[in-house]
Design a protein around this motif. Sequence first.
Motif, short mmCIF file in Angstrom:
data_model
loop_
_atom_site.label_atom_id
_atom_site.label_comp_id
_atom_site.label_asym_id
_atom_site.label_seq_id
_atom_site.Cartn_x
_atom_site.Cartn_y
_atom_site.Cartn_z
N LEU A 1 0.83 -1.21 0.00
CA LEU A 1 0.00 0.00 0.00
C LEU A 1 0.86 1.26 0.00
O LEU A 1 0.56 2.24 -0.68
N GLY A 2 1.94 1.22 0.75
CA GLY A 2 2.86 2.36 0.79
C GLY A 2 3.47 2.63 -0.57
O GLY A 2 3.56 3.77 -1.02
N ARG A 3 3.86 1.56 -1.24
CA ARG A 3 4.42 1.70 -2.58
C ARG A 3 3.39 2.30 -3.53
O ARG A 3 3.67 3.17 -4.31
N GLU A 4 2.15 1.86 -3.41
CA GLU A 4 1.07 2.40 -4.25
C GLU A 4 0.83 3.88 -3.96
O GLU A 4 0.64 4.67 -4.89
N LEU A 5 0.82 4.25 -2.70
CA LEU A 5 0.52 5.63 -2.33
C LEU A 5 1.55 6.62 -2.86
O LEU A 5 1.21 7.75 -3.18
N LEU A 6 2.78 6.20 -2.97
CA LEU A 6 3.82 7.11 -3.45
C LEU A 6 3.95 7.10 -4.96
O LEU A 6 4.77 7.84 -5.52
N GLY A 7 3.14 6.31 -5.63
CA GLY A 7 3.18 6.28 -7.09
C GLY A 7 4.57 5.90 -7.57
O GLY A 7 5.20 5.00 -7.06
N GLY A 8 5.06 6.64 -8.57
CA GLY A 8 6.38 6.38 -9.11
C GLY A 8 7.48 6.54 -8.08
O GLY A 8 8.51 5.86 -8.14
N ASN A 9 7.28 7.44 -7.12
CA ASN A 9 8.28 7.62 -6.07
C ASN A 9 8.34 6.42 -5.13
O ASN A 9 9.29 6.26 -4.37
N GLY A 10 7.33 5.56 -5.17
CA GLY A 10 7.29 4.39 -4.32
C GLY A 10 8.34 3.35 -4.67
O GLY A 10 8.59 2.44 -3.88
N ILE A 11 8.96 3.48 -5.84
CA ILE A 11 10.00 2.53 -6.21
C ILE A 11 11.39 3.14 -6.11
O ILE A 11 12.38 2.50 -6.42
N LEU A 12 11.46 4.39 -5.66
CA LEU A 12 12.76 5.06 -5.50
C LEU A 12 13.28 4.87 -4.08
O LEU A 12 12.55 5.01 -3.11
N VAL A 13 14.55 4.59 -3.98
CA VAL A 13 15.18 4.37 -2.68
C VAL A 13 15.13 5.63 -1.81
O VAL A 13 15.08 5.56 -0.60
N ASP A 14 15.10 6.81 -2.44
CA ASP A 14 15.08 8.07 -1.70
C ASP A 14 13.95 8.15 -0.68
O ASP A 14 14.08 8.80 0.35
N PHE A 15 12.83 7.49 -0.95
CA PHE A 15 11.68 7.59 -0.07
C PHE A 15 11.58 6.44 0.93
O PHE A 15 10.65 6.38 1.72
N LEU A 16 12.52 5.51 0.88
CA LEU A 16 12.64 4.39 1.83
C LEU A 16 11.50 3.38 1.78
O LEU A 16 11.64 2.31 2.35
N VAL A 17 10.41 3.70 1.12
CA VAL A 17 9.30 2.75 1.04
C VAL A 17 9.70 1.55 0.19
O VAL A 17 9.41 0.41 0.55
N ALA A 18 10.39 1.80 -0.90
CA ALA A 18 10.85 0.70 -1.76
C ALA A 18 11.81 -0.21 -0.99
O ALA A 18 11.75 -1.44 -1.12
N LYS A 19 12.67 0.38 -0.21
CA LYS A 19 13.62 -0.41 0.59
C LYS A 19 12.87 -1.29 1.58
O LYS A 19 13.16 -2.48 1.70
N ALA A 20 11.90 -0.71 2.27
CA ALA A 20 11.10 -1.48 3.23
C ALA A 20 10.31 -2.57 2.51
O ALA A 20 10.23 -3.70 2.98
N PHE A 21 9.75 -2.23 1.36
CA PHE A 21 8.99 -3.20 0.58
C PHE A 21 9.88 -4.38 0.19
O PHE A 21 9.47 -5.53 0.28
N CYS A 22 11.10 -4.08 -0.21
CA CYS A 22 12.04 -5.14 -0.59
C CYS A 22 12.45 -5.99 0.62
O CYS A 22 12.79 -7.16 0.45
N TYR A 23 12.41 -5.44 1.81
CA TYR A 23 12.70 -6.23 3.01
C TYR A 23 11.48 -7.07 3.42
O TYR A 23 11.63 -8.18 3.93
N LEU A 24 10.29 -6.53 3.24
CA LEU A 24 9.08 -7.23 3.68
C LEU A 24 8.72 -8.40 2.78
O LEU A 24 8.21 -9.42 3.27
N GLU A 25 8.95 -8.27 1.51
CA GLU A 25 8.58 -9.33 0.57
C GLU A 25 9.27 -10.66 0.91
O GLU A 25 8.61 -11.69 1.00
N PRO A 26 10.60 -10.67 1.11
CA PRO A 26 11.22 -11.96 1.45
C PRO A 26 10.82 -12.49 2.82
O PRO A 26 10.85 -13.70 3.04
N ILE A 27 10.44 -11.63 3.75
CA ILE A 27 10.00 -12.11 5.05
C ILE A 27 8.76 -12.98 4.88
O ILE A 27 8.61 -14.01 5.52
N PHE A 28 7.88 -12.57 3.96
CA PHE A 28 6.66 -13.32 3.69
C PHE A 28 6.98 -14.71 3.13
O PHE A 28 6.32 -15.69 3.47
N THR A 29 8.00 -14.79 2.28
CA THR A 29 8.29 -16.05 1.60
C THR A 29 9.51 -16.78 2.16
O THR A 29 9.73 -17.93 1.79
N TYR A 30 10.29 -16.17 3.03
CA TYR A 30 11.52 -16.78 3.54
C TYR A 30 11.22 -18.15 4.13
O TYR A 30 10.49 -18.28 5.11
#
Length: 139
Positions: A79-108
Amino acid sequence: MGVYDMCHRYLKQRKQFGAPLAAFQLNQEKLVRMLGNIQAMLLVGWRLCKLYESGKMTPGHASLAKAWISSKSREVGSLGRELLGGNGILVDFLVAKAFCYLEPIFTYEGTYDINALVTGREITGIASFKPAESGKARL
């Protein structure tokens, strides 16, 4: 919580059509869903601690919490990635970084799936993940 905080600040600062993004209904609904998930995850964790302290926590309780929290944290990141639109995939906003950490936790190591099966075993009394019986296949 960090993803929610970043999105909340971003939506209040960023303007579109002369109004902050936080003024739009869909954005508010996503913020509310994020906050609800965060509060629920905290409460599940708190309840699990209380069960543990009282000696009443079972493997099923712990597995249910792990499965559900990993699922909801993944949703918050998404949802955070969606809310930031294109900025949601940029490391500058930290949401993409958190998203990349959360995804493997789900599947680890099958975090969600295996913990769901452990919980299923506890509520049904039947283990669905035991190895198949050895021997010849029966038709």
